[in-house]
Design a protein around this motif. Structure first.
Motif, PDB file in Angstrom:
ATOM      1  N   SER A  68     -14.384  -6.601  -6.519  1.00  0.00           N
ATOM      2  CA  SER A  68     -12.866  -6.237  -6.453  1.00  0.00           C
ATOM      3  C   SER A  68     -12.478  -4.790  -6.096  1.00  0.00           C
ATOM      4  O   SER A  68     -11.673  -4.574  -5.340  1.00  0.00           O
ATOM      5  CB  SER A  68     -12.160  -6.694  -7.472  1.00  0.00           C
ATOM      6  OG  SER A  68     -10.700  -6.818  -7.558  1.00  0.00           O
ATOM      7  N   MET A  69     -12.940  -3.976  -7.021  1.00  0.00           N
ATOM      8  CA  MET A  69     -12.938  -2.742  -6.823  1.00  0.00           C
ATOM      9  C   MET A  69     -13.159  -1.869  -5.489  1.00  0.00           C
ATOM     10  O   MET A  69     -12.266  -1.264  -4.585  1.00  0.00           O
ATOM     11  CB  MET A  69     -13.440  -1.751  -7.814  1.00  0.00           C
ATOM     12  CG  MET A  69     -13.243  -1.905  -9.279  1.00  0.00           C
ATOM     13  SD  MET A  69     -13.583  -0.582 -10.504  1.00  0.00           S
ATOM     14  CE  MET A  69     -15.569  -0.634 -10.438  1.00  0.00           C
ATOM     15  N   ILE A  70     -14.364  -2.318  -4.865  1.00  0.00           N
ATOM     16  CA  ILE A  70     -15.033  -1.513  -3.775  1.00  0.00           C
ATOM     17  C   ILE A  70     -14.439  -2.370  -2.660  1.00  0.00           C
ATOM     18  O   ILE A  70     -13.984  -1.571  -1.552  1.00  0.00           O
ATOM     19  CB  ILE A  70     -16.389  -1.853  -3.475  1.00  0.00           C
ATOM     20  CG1 ILE A  70     -17.062  -1.151  -4.870  1.00  0.00           C
ATOM     21  CG2 ILE A  70     -17.154  -1.045  -2.660  1.00  0.00           C
ATOM     22  CD1 ILE A  70     -18.694  -1.453  -4.877  1.00  0.00           C
ATOM     23  N   SER A  71     -14.078  -3.669  -2.568  1.00  0.00           N
ATOM     24  CA  SER A  71     -13.323  -4.279  -1.481  1.00  0.00           C
ATOM     25  C   SER A  71     -11.722  -3.877  -1.467  1.00  0.00           C
ATOM     26  O   SER A  71     -11.183  -3.544  -0.337  1.00  0.00           O
ATOM     27  CB  SER A  71     -13.281  -5.876  -1.913  1.00  0.00           C
ATOM     28  OG  SER A  71     -14.356  -6.356  -1.827  1.00  0.00           O
TER      29      SER A  71
ATOM     30  N   ASN B  18      -3.933  -0.852  -8.588  1.00  0.00           N
ATOM     31  CA  ASN B  18      -2.713   0.241  -8.640  1.00  0.00           C
ATOM     32  C   ASN B  18      -3.638   1.791  -9.093  1.00  0.00           C
ATOM     33  O   ASN B  18      -3.274   2.614  -8.397  1.00  0.00           O
ATOM     34  CB  ASN B  18      -1.982  -0.011 -10.107  1.00  0.00           C
ATOM     35  CG  ASN B  18      -1.011  -1.063  -9.680  1.00  0.00           C
ATOM     36  OD1 ASN B  18      -0.904  -1.511  -8.559  1.00  0.00           O
ATOM     37  ND2 ASN B  18      -0.328  -1.769 -10.948  1.00  0.00           N
ATOM     38  N   ASP B  19      -4.792   1.685  -9.977  1.00  0.00           N
ATOM     39  CA  ASP B  19      -5.412   2.880 -10.051  1.00  0.00           C
ATOM     40  C   ASP B  19      -5.815   3.393  -8.798  1.00  0.00           C
ATOM     41  O   ASP B  19      -6.121   4.638  -8.416  1.00  0.00           O
ATOM     42  CB  ASP B  19      -6.482   2.886 -11.200  1.00  0.00           C
ATOM     43  CG  ASP B  19      -5.991   2.992 -12.462  1.00  0.00           C
ATOM     44  OD1 ASP B  19      -4.677   3.026 -12.573  1.00  0.00           O
ATOM     45  OD2 ASP B  19      -6.647   3.475 -13.232  1.00  0.00           O
ATOM     46  N   ILE B  20      -6.625   2.543  -7.890  1.00  0.00           N
ATOM     47  CA  ILE B  20      -7.177   3.052  -6.772  1.00  0.00           C
ATOM     48  C   ILE B  20      -6.092   3.388  -5.854  1.00  0.00           C
ATOM     49  O   ILE B  20      -6.559   4.521  -5.212  1.00  0.00           O
ATOM     50  CB  ILE B  20      -7.887   1.682  -6.104  1.00  0.00           C
ATOM     51  CG1 ILE B  20      -9.127   1.350  -6.919  1.00  0.00           C
ATOM     52  CG2 ILE B  20      -8.401   1.928  -4.474  1.00  0.00           C
ATOM     53  CD1 ILE B  20      -9.752   0.205  -6.542  1.00  0.00           C
ATOM     54  N   VAL B  21      -5.001   2.905  -5.407  1.00  0.00           N
ATOM     55  CA  VAL B  21      -4.168   3.112  -4.449  1.00  0.00           C
ATOM     56  C   VAL B  21      -3.489   4.687  -5.100  1.00  0.00           C
ATOM     57  O   VAL B  21      -3.385   5.666  -4.094  1.00  0.00           O
ATOM     58  CB  VAL B  21      -2.937   2.252  -4.498  1.00  0.00           C
ATOM     59  CG1 VAL B  21      -1.681   2.766  -3.560  1.00  0.00           C
ATOM     60  CG2 VAL B  21      -3.480   0.945  -3.976  1.00  0.00           C
TER      61      VAL B  21
ATOM     62  N   VAL C 245     -10.644   4.645 -11.035  1.00  0.00           N
ATOM     63  CA  VAL C 245     -10.263   3.434 -11.904  1.00  0.00           C
ATOM     64  C   VAL C 245     -10.662   4.066 -13.235  1.00  0.00           C
ATOM     65  O   VAL C 245     -11.742   4.191 -13.546  1.00  0.00           O
ATOM     66  CB  VAL C 245     -10.671   2.231 -11.653  1.00  0.00           C
ATOM     67  CG1 VAL C 245     -10.194   1.262 -12.576  1.00  0.00           C
ATOM     68  CG2 VAL C 245     -10.485   1.752 -10.142  1.00  0.00           C
ATOM     69  N   ASP C 246      -9.550   4.141 -14.196  1.00  0.00           N
ATOM     70  CA  ASP C 246      -9.862   4.331 -15.675  1.00  0.00           C
ATOM     71  C   ASP C 246     -11.001   3.427 -16.218  1.00  0.00           C
ATOM     72  O   ASP C 246     -10.942   2.401 -16.014  1.00  0.00           O
ATOM     73  CB  ASP C 246      -8.452   4.156 -16.395  1.00  0.00           C
ATOM     74  CG  ASP C 246      -8.538   4.512 -17.892  1.00  0.00           C
ATOM     75  OD1 ASP C 246      -9.111   3.793 -18.520  1.00  0.00           O
ATOM     76  OD2 ASP C 246      -8.406   5.930 -18.154  1.00  0.00           O
ATOM     77  N   VAL C 247     -12.019   4.015 -16.702  1.00  0.00           N
ATOM     78  CA  VAL C 247     -13.162   3.223 -17.140  1.00  0.00           C
ATOM     79  C   VAL C 247     -12.731   2.238 -18.085  1.00  0.00           C
ATOM     80  O   VAL C 247     -13.358   1.257 -18.101  1.00  0.00           O
ATOM     81  CB  VAL C 247     -14.087   4.267 -17.777  1.00  0.00           C
ATOM     82  CG1 VAL C 247     -13.926   5.012 -18.991  1.00  0.00           C
ATOM     83  CG2 VAL C 247     -15.538   3.743 -17.824  1.00  0.00           C
ATOM     84  N   ARG C 248     -11.940   2.344 -19.014  1.00  0.00           N
ATOM     85  CA  ARG C 248     -11.699   1.346 -20.016  1.00  0.00           C
ATOM     86  C   ARG C 248     -10.978   0.289 -19.449  1.00  0.00           C
ATOM     87  O   ARG C 248     -10.856  -1.052 -19.953  1.00  0.00           O
ATOM     88  CB  ARG C 248     -10.469   2.056 -20.979  1.00  0.00           C
ATOM     89  CG  ARG C 248     -11.109   3.118 -21.897  1.00  0.00           C
ATOM     90  CD  ARG C 248     -10.169   3.984 -23.061  1.00  0.00           C
ATOM     91  NE  ARG C 248      -9.187   4.523 -21.973  1.00  0.00           N
ATOM     92  CZ  ARG C 248      -9.441   6.019 -21.733  1.00  0.00           C
ATOM     93  NH1 ARG C 248     -10.717   6.428 -21.977  1.00  0.00           N
ATOM     94  NH2 ARG C 248      -8.587   6.542 -20.933  1.00  0.00           N
ATOM     95  N   LYS C 249     -10.151   0.691 -18.239  1.00  0.00           N
ATOM     96  CA  LYS C 249      -9.400  -0.626 -17.407  1.00  0.00           C
ATOM     97  C   LYS C 249     -10.586  -1.348 -16.546  1.00  0.00           C
ATOM     98  O   LYS C 249     -10.563  -2.743 -16.475  1.00  0.00           O
ATOM     99  CB  LYS C 249      -8.595  -0.251 -16.410  1.00  0.00           C
ATOM    100  CG  LYS C 249      -7.370   0.577 -16.935  1.00  0.00           C
ATOM    101  CD  LYS C 249      -6.328   1.073 -16.000  1.00  0.00           C
ATOM    102  CE  LYS C 249      -5.008   1.788 -16.531  1.00  0.00           C
ATOM    103  NZ  LYS C 249      -4.245   2.232 -15.501  1.00  0.00           N
ATOM    104  N   ILE C 250     -11.707  -0.813 -16.478  1.00  0.00           N
ATOM    105  CA  ILE C 250     -13.008  -1.564 -15.750  1.00  0.00           C
ATOM    106  C   ILE C 250     -13.246  -2.510 -16.737  1.00  0.00           C
ATOM    107  O   ILE C 250     -13.825  -3.518 -16.535  1.00  0.00           O
ATOM    108  CB  ILE C 250     -13.778  -0.731 -15.057  1.00  0.00           C
ATOM    109  CG1 ILE C 250     -13.409   0.353 -14.096  1.00  0.00           C
ATOM    110  CG2 ILE C 250     -15.086  -1.486 -14.688  1.00  0.00           C
ATOM    111  CD1 ILE C 250     -14.125   1.163 -13.648  1.00  0.00           C
ATOM    112  N   ASP C 251     -13.738  -1.799 -17.967  1.00  0.00           N
ATOM    113  CA  ASP C 251     -14.095  -2.792 -19.032  1.00  0.00           C
ATOM    114  C   ASP C 251     -13.539  -3.778 -19.565  1.00  0.00           C
ATOM    115  O   ASP C 251     -13.852  -4.932 -19.635  1.00  0.00           O
ATOM    116  CB  ASP C 251     -14.611  -1.703 -20.214  1.00  0.00           C
ATOM    117  CG  ASP C 251     -15.739  -2.417 -21.201  1.00  0.00           C
ATOM    118  OD1 ASP C 251     -16.457  -3.080 -20.655  1.00  0.00           O
ATOM    119  OD2 ASP C 251     -15.699  -2.120 -22.477  1.00  0.00           O
TER     120      ASP C 251
END
Length: 352
Positions: A142-145, A110-113, A71-77
Motif C-alpha cells: 500500500s505504501m509503495i503503490s 496522508n504522510d506520503i502526500v 511515513v512515521d514508523v509508528r504508523k506503519i507498525d
C-alpha cells in the motif's frame, strides 16, 4: 519482526558487502556459543572478519538513514496490527471491515502526500514469521503503490482508492488453507492451483463486503496478471489489466522478493529492482510503473553497498527521486555524500 521503534532501513545483507557502518539486528554466536556480534551492536570491520571466519554469510542489519521517513514508523507498525485484525475478521465473517481499512490506508497515504519530495526515504517492517508476512506485506504494498501513483500523477481521489485496494490486495488469502499458505517448502502443482484462487476469493469477499469500485476489485483480482497474458487467473493482457492492478502487481513482486520467508531467503533490494526491470523488458510488467518505482526507490535502493569511482566502498542511505543513479551515500569513515552535488563521484559497481 519489528525490532525497534526508531528510524532505519532493515536489510538482509551478505557479510562480504558490509561496510562497517551497519548495526546488527540479530545476535550471532560462534561454534562454542560465544557471542560474535550482539543485536543492536555496530558491525565493525573487526566484527565483519569474525563473522567471515565463523562461516556466517548473511545477516540482518539496520542502515541508518539521513532523511526522515515518508511515513512515521509508528504508523506503519500500527497499520500492520490493524490489517491483521481485518484479516482475522475476514476469516470468520467473510467480510471486510471497510471503514477500518479506509482509516488505516488514508493515515499512511496522508504522510506520503505530505512528505513527498525530491529526496525519498521509506522504511519497512521486518516480518518475524510467514504468517506475519501477510499483514506486513499488505502495508508495504500500500505504501509503495501510493507513492508510485503519486509519482505517476494520479489525483488524490485515485490515490485514496489505490492505497485502500493495495492494503487488501491479498485479502483472499484469508480463505486459503493455512497448511498451504504457510507451507515452509515449495508448493505442489495442486497446492499452487489452490493458492492461485486467492485472487478469486478476494473478489468474492470484496463484493460481499459492498465494495463495487472496479478499480479496487481489479487490484484484488488481477494483480497476478501479466501484460503478455502469462499471469493468472484469467490470462488477461495489455489494456485488459487496469492501471491499479498494474501498479500493485509491480510492487507486490518487489516486496515479495526482498522479504525473508521460511522457504526462500530475502533478495537484496538491488537484485530485486534489477529483476523488476528485467520483467518489464519482457513485457510482463508495465514499464511506466517500473520507471516510476525506480525513480522512488532508486536503482540502488537504501541499504545497497556500492563502490565509487575512486575505490571507496559506500552504503546507500537516501534516494534522489530526480536522479536515481546518483543516490545519497555514506562512506566508510561515516561521511555522508549526496552524489547529485558531488559530480566527480559516481557509482561504478554494486556489492551483493
Amino acid at each position: 519482526m519489528y525490532l525497534e521503534a526508531e528510524v532505519g532501513q532493515y536489510v538482509l545483507k551478505n557479510v562480504g558487502s558490509l561496510t562497517g557502518l551497519e548495526t546488527s539486528l540479530e545476535t550471532i554466536t560462534d561454534r562454542n556459543g560465544s557471542i560474535v556480534v550482539r543485536a543492536g551492536e555496530r558491525i565493525t570491520p573487526e566484527k565483519i572478519e569474525l563473522l567471515k571466519s565463523n562461516g556466517v554469510n548473511r545477516i540482518w542489519v539496520k542502515v541508518e538513514e539521513v532523511l526522515p521517513p515518508l511515513v512515521d514508523v509508528r504508523k506503519i507498525d500500527e497499520a500492520k496490527e490493524q490489517i491483521q485484525q481485518v484479516f482475522d475478521t475476514v476469516a470468520t465473517k467473510l467480510r471486510i471491515e471497510t471503514e477500518q481499512v479506509w482509516r488505516v490506508s488514508q493515515t499512511v497515504l496522508n504522510d506520503i502526500v505530505r512528505n513527498y519530495g525530491d529526496k525519498i526515504s521509506l522504511v519497512f517492517l521486518v516480518q518475524q514469521t510467514d504468517e506475519d508476512y501477510t499483514y506486513t506485506h499488505e502495508v508495504h504494498v500500500s505504501m509503495i503503490s501510493s507513492l508510485v501513483g503519486l509519482e505517476m500523477g494520479l489525483k488524490l481521489e485515485e490515490l485514496s482508492h489505490l492505497a485502500f485496494s493495495a492494503m487488501i490486495h491479498d485479502v483472499g488469502k484469508a480463505l486459503v488453507p493455512k497448511e498451504i499458505l504457510l507451507a515452509s517448502r515449495k508448493l505442489t502443482p495442486e497446492e499452487f492451483e489452490i493458492m492461485k484462487k486467492h485472487v478469486a476469493f478476494g473478489e468474492r469477499i470484496c463484493r460481499q463486503s459492498g465494495l463495487n469500485d472496479e478499480r479496487v476489485i481489479s487490484s484484488v483480482r488481477d494483480h497476478h496478471e501479466k501484460l503478455d497474458g502469462s499471469g493468472y487467473l484469467s490470462g488477461l493482457s495489455d489494456r485488459q489489466i487496469s492501471l491499479f492492478a498494474r501498479i500493485v502487481s509491480v510492487v507486490d513482486i518487489y516486496d515479495a522478493l526482498v522479504s525473508n520467508r521460511s522457504y526462500k531467503p530475502s533478495w537484496t533490494p538491488y537484485k530485486a529492482m534489477t529483476e523488476i526491470i528485467r520483467l518489464a523488458s519482457l513485457n510482463k510488467l508495465d514499464a511506466k510503473v517500473v520507471k516510476s518505482m525506480v525513480s522512488l526507490l532508486g536503482l540502488y535502493p537504501i541499504g545497497t553497498t556500492v563502490v565509487l569511482n575512486e575505490g571507496t566502498k559506500a552504503i546507500v542511505v537516501g534516494v534522489n527521486r530526480r536522479n536515481p543513479l546518483r543516490p545519497i551515500v555514506q562512506i566508510e569513515n561515516g561521511e555522508t555524500i549526496d552524489l547529485t552535488e558531488e559530480k566527480n563521484l559516481r557509482v561504478v559497481s554494486v556489492l551483493e
